[in-house]
Scaffold this motif. Structure first.
Motif, mmCIF file in Angstrom:
data_model
loop_
_atom_site.group_PDB
_atom_site.id
_atom_site.type_symbol
_atom_site.label_atom_id
_atom_site.label_comp_id
_atom_site.label_asym_id
_atom_site.label_seq_id
_atom_site.Cartn_x
_atom_site.Cartn_y
_atom_site.Cartn_z
ATOM 1 N N ALA A 103 14.002 17.642 -21.393
ATOM 2 C CA ALA A 103 14.480 16.404 -20.761
ATOM 3 C C ALA A 103 15.093 16.700 -19.394
ATOM 4 O O ALA A 103 14.881 15.959 -18.424
ATOM 5 C CB ALA A 103 15.500 15.722 -21.667
ATOM 6 N N ALA A 104 15.852 17.796 -19.300
ATOM 7 C CA ALA A 104 16.474 18.172 -18.026
ATOM 8 C C ALA A 104 15.432 18.523 -16.983
ATOM 9 O O ALA A 104 15.566 18.172 -15.797
ATOM 10 C CB ALA A 104 17.416 19.352 -18.250
ATOM 11 N N ILE A 105 14.371 19.203 -17.397
ATOM 12 C CA ILE A 105 13.305 19.567 -16.456
ATOM 13 C C ILE A 105 12.598 18.321 -15.944
ATOM 14 O O ILE A 105 12.327 18.189 -14.735
ATOM 15 C CB ILE A 105 12.312 20.534 -17.135
ATOM 16 C CG1 ILE A 105 12.987 21.882 -17.398
ATOM 17 C CG2 ILE A 105 11.059 20.726 -16.280
ATOM 18 C CD1 ILE A 105 12.176 22.818 -18.272
ATOM 19 N N GLU A 106 12.310 17.387 -16.847
ATOM 20 C CA GLU A 106 11.668 16.138 -16.425
ATOM 21 C C GLU A 106 12.587 15.346 -15.493
ATOM 22 O O GLU A 106 12.138 14.746 -14.509
ATOM 23 C CB GLU A 106 11.297 15.294 -17.642
ATOM 24 C CG GLU A 106 10.260 15.920 -18.567
ATOM 25 C CD GLU A 106 8.862 15.959 -17.953
ATOM 26 O OE1 GLU A 106 8.671 15.509 -16.808
ATOM 27 O OE2 GLU A 106 7.943 16.450 -18.631
ATOM 28 N N LEU A 107 13.876 15.331 -15.793
ATOM 29 C CA LEU A 107 14.847 14.638 -14.949
ATOM 30 C C LEU A 107 14.858 15.227 -13.546
ATOM 31 O O LEU A 107 14.802 14.501 -12.541
ATOM 32 C CB LEU A 107 16.234 14.742 -15.588
ATOM 33 C CG LEU A 107 17.401 14.099 -14.835
ATOM 34 C CD1 LEU A 107 17.235 12.591 -14.762
ATOM 35 C CD2 LEU A 107 18.729 14.457 -15.512
ATOM 36 N N THR A 108 14.910 16.544 -13.458
ATOM 37 C CA THR A 108 14.929 17.212 -12.157
ATOM 38 C C THR A 108 13.637 16.969 -11.394
ATOM 39 O O THR A 108 13.654 16.733 -10.172
ATOM 40 C CB THR A 108 15.137 18.724 -12.346
ATOM 41 O OG1 THR A 108 16.327 18.945 -13.090
ATOM 42 C CG2 THR A 108 15.233 19.435 -11.013
ATOM 43 N N ALA A 294 6.962 15.078 -23.915
ATOM 44 C CA ALA A 294 7.892 14.333 -23.077
ATOM 45 C C ALA A 294 7.186 13.216 -22.309
ATOM 46 O O ALA A 294 6.097 13.405 -21.758
ATOM 47 C CB ALA A 294 8.566 15.285 -22.096
ATOM 48 N N VAL A 295 7.837 12.054 -22.285
ATOM 49 C CA VAL A 295 7.314 10.879 -21.583
ATOM 50 C C VAL A 295 8.410 10.352 -20.661
ATOM 51 O O VAL A 295 9.573 10.228 -21.064
ATOM 52 C CB VAL A 295 6.882 9.774 -22.564
ATOM 53 C CG1 VAL A 295 6.484 8.511 -21.809
ATOM 54 C CG2 VAL A 295 5.727 10.259 -23.443
ATOM 55 N N VAL A 296 8.040 10.033 -19.420
ATOM 56 C CA VAL A 296 8.977 9.469 -18.445
ATOM 57 C C VAL A 296 8.529 8.057 -18.084
ATOM 58 O O VAL A 296 7.358 7.837 -17.761
ATOM 59 C CB VAL A 296 9.052 10.323 -17.161
ATOM 60 C CG1 VAL A 296 10.036 9.703 -16.167
ATOM 61 C CG2 VAL A 296 9.457 11.750 -17.496
ATOM 62 N N GLN A 297 9.447 7.106 -18.178
ATOM 63 C CA GLN A 297 9.172 5.729 -17.795
ATOM 64 C C GLN A 297 10.283 5.227 -16.887
ATOM 65 O O GLN A 297 11.398 5.775 -16.878
ATOM 66 C CB GLN A 297 9.097 4.824 -19.036
ATOM 67 C CG GLN A 297 7.972 5.141 -20.003
ATOM 68 C CD GLN A 297 8.053 4.280 -21.243
ATOM 69 O OE1 GLN A 297 9.041 4.309 -21.976
ATOM 70 N NE2 GLN A 297 7.025 3.480 -21.470
ATOM 71 N N TYR A 298 9.983 4.164 -16.131
ATOM 72 C CA TYR A 298 10.998 3.500 -15.323
ATOM 73 C C TYR A 298 11.132 2.060 -15.794
ATOM 74 O O TYR A 298 10.138 1.390 -16.068
ATOM 75 C CB TYR A 298 10.624 3.538 -13.837
ATOM 76 C CG TYR A 298 10.883 4.884 -13.208
ATOM 77 C CD1 TYR A 298 12.117 5.177 -12.642
ATOM 78 C CD2 TYR A 298 9.895 5.873 -13.203
ATOM 79 C CE1 TYR A 298 12.360 6.419 -12.074
ATOM 80 C CE2 TYR A 298 10.134 7.118 -12.644
ATOM 81 C CZ TYR A 298 11.374 7.377 -12.080
ATOM 82 O OH TYR A 298 11.612 8.607 -11.533
ATOM 83 N N MET A 299 12.382 1.626 -15.915
ATOM 84 C CA MET A 299 12.660 0.274 -16.389
ATOM 85 C C MET A 299 13.558 -0.427 -15.381
ATOM 86 O O MET A 299 14.561 0.131 -14.938
ATOM 87 C CB MET A 299 13.323 0.318 -17.757
ATOM 88 C CG MET A 299 12.543 1.119 -18.806
ATOM 89 S SD MET A 299 13.372 1.215 -20.397
ATOM 90 C CE MET A 299 12.982 -0.419 -21.035
ATOM 91 N N LYS A 300 13.196 -1.628 -15.029
ATOM 92 C CA LYS A 300 14.013 -2.407 -14.102
ATOM 93 C C LYS A 300 15.279 -2.881 -14.789
ATOM 94 O O LYS A 300 15.264 -3.213 -15.967
ATOM 95 C CB LYS A 300 13.218 -3.603 -13.569
ATOM 96 C CG LYS A 300 12.051 -3.211 -12.662
ATOM 97 C CD LYS A 300 11.356 -4.433 -12.120
ATOM 98 C CE LYS A 300 10.208 -4.045 -11.196
ATOM 99 N NZ LYS A 300 9.493 -5.232 -10.675
ATOM 100 N N VAL A 301 16.334 -2.913 -14.029
ATOM 101 C CA VAL A 301 17.619 -3.368 -14.552
ATOM 102 C C VAL A 301 17.954 -4.709 -13.934
ATOM 103 O O VAL A 301 17.973 -4.865 -12.720
ATOM 104 C CB VAL A 301 18.736 -2.353 -14.224
ATOM 105 C CG1 VAL A 301 20.088 -2.865 -14.755
ATOM 106 C CG2 VAL A 301 18.412 -1.003 -14.809
ATOM 107 N N LYS A 302 18.174 -5.702 -14.791
ATOM 108 C CA LYS A 302 18.556 -7.033 -14.326
ATOM 109 C C LYS A 302 19.976 -7.305 -14.763
ATOM 110 O O LYS A 302 20.325 -7.129 -15.935
ATOM 111 C CB LYS A 302 17.631 -8.099 -14.884
ATOM 112 C CG LYS A 302 16.199 -7.994 -14.365
ATOM 113 C CD LYS A 302 15.347 -9.131 -14.919
ATOM 114 C CE LYS A 302 13.912 -9.037 -14.392
ATOM 115 N NZ LYS A 302 13.059 -10.132 -14.929
ATOM 116 N N GLU A 303 20.809 -7.734 -13.848
ATOM 117 C CA GLU A 303 22.206 -7.976 -14.178
ATOM 118 C C GLU A 303 22.327 -9.019 -15.266
ATOM 119 O O GLU A 303 21.678 -10.062 -15.233
ATOM 120 C CB GLU A 303 22.969 -8.444 -12.923
ATOM 121 C CG GLU A 303 23.136 -7.356 -11.871
ATOM 122 C CD GLU A 303 24.011 -7.839 -10.736
ATOM 123 O OE1 GLU A 303 24.626 -8.913 -10.874
ATOM 124 O OE2 GLU A 303 24.075 -7.122 -9.716
#
Length: 309
Positions: A103-108, A294-303
């Motif tokens: 997870a740390a490697i994917e984060l970096t 390992a899977v990496v995704q991006y999620m939008k954040v709505k207030e």
């Protein structure tokens, strides 16, 4: 990452499968998840019982791995607020630390834009961990066979075994340092030859999907079972009698103390019930090989409205 969270999901892993010591690993469908958002400083938190007491700052393993990789890449590592969730039991031989490393490697990789190949990720992870048997499945999923030295790391991905998994997890932890400390410094030549031949047949049986033979080989390890058995009461009894419960074979998962059993597809719950009745000191549960690493995704954040894809 502005207005977004990075979500990294990494499976657990079970190393060795008996005689495949420090070489064979299987991804398991228990998962560590990181949700990372850019912040003014690094912080880590979790509501998962498996992560009670995790380090909340730069002494967290994820940060330590990420910082070292960024240093080696010669790149800056922007700080993040990281929320961690996990259903991987800690110190039970199911690759909890390996999942954190991956997870740390994917984060970096994402934060620096380094675009590392999987081979480069595996190499760094194996250098950190010392062998590829846990980090390989966490990264690739499925079954892997690998070897690692100071000079290079080589790995073969062997697909996803069509079996059920049954895990006998004791309440007590077993730290890898203690489990490794009990191993001998050397093995006699003829013992090493025997161990190598059993490991070779295990790999061949797994690739040919000869599960009965694979299960037989799981119980013939000479590298670590004879020494670690005293640390895990019940291990040898389960291994010696596992076929009576309807499973193919059983072995210590990684350094233990979890006992990992391979069972025919669809029979996991039956095997679990029978084992649980006879071994009340273990928490016996079913699982499956994890098909993906390992899977990496991006999620939008709505207030005020949570997250959306």
């Amino acid at each position: 990452m502005e207005g977004e969270k990075m979500v990294i999901t990494v499976p657990a892993s079970s190393a060795n499968l008996g005689p495949g010591f420090d070489s064979i690993g299987l991804a398991v469908n228990r998962f560590l998840t990181l949700e990372a958002e850019k912040a003014a400083e690094w912080s880590f938190s979790s509501t998962s019982s498996e992560l009670n007491g995790i380090a909340e700052g730069k002494d967290n393993l994820v940060y330590q791995v990420a910082e070292e990789l960024a240093r080696q890449l010669g790149m800056d590592l922007p700080p993040c607020e990281v929320k961690m969730t996990s259903d991987i039991p800690l110190a039970r031989g199911l690759g909890s630390s390996a999942a954190a490393i991956i997870a740390a490697i994917e984060l970096t990789d994402q934060l620096t834009g380094a675009s590392l190949t999987k081979e480069e990720k595996l190499r760094f992870a194996s250098l950190w961990e010392g062998h590829p048997d846990n980090v390989g499945p966490c990264l690739y999923g499925g079954l892997i066979v690998g070897t690692h030295t100071d000079e290079d790391t080589n790995m073969v991905h062997c697909g996803v075994p069509d079996v059920d998994l049954v895990m006998a997890v004791p309440d007590s932890e077993l730290m890898t340092k203690k489990a490794r400390g009990i191993l001998p410094e050397q093995l006699e030549y003829h013992h090493s030859i025997r161990g190598s031949s059993v490991s070779n047949v295990l790999v061949a049986a797994l690739l040919k999907e000869d599960w009965e033979l694979a299960g037989k080989m799981m119980g013939r390890d000479v590298f670590h079972h004879p020494y670690r058995a005293k640390l895990v009461p019940g291990l040898l009894n389960i291994m010696d009698n596992i076929q009576d419960y309807g499973a193919y074979g059983a072995a210590l998962s990684g350094a233990g103390p979890t006992v990992m059993c391979l069972a025919p597809r669809g029979s996991g719950e039956y095997v679990r019930n029978k084992l649980q009745a006879d071994y009340p000191d273990f928490h016996v549960q079913t699982a499956e090989p994890a098909a993906f690493g390992a899977v990496v995704q991006y999620m939008k954040v709505k207030e005020n409205s949570g997250m959306s894809m």
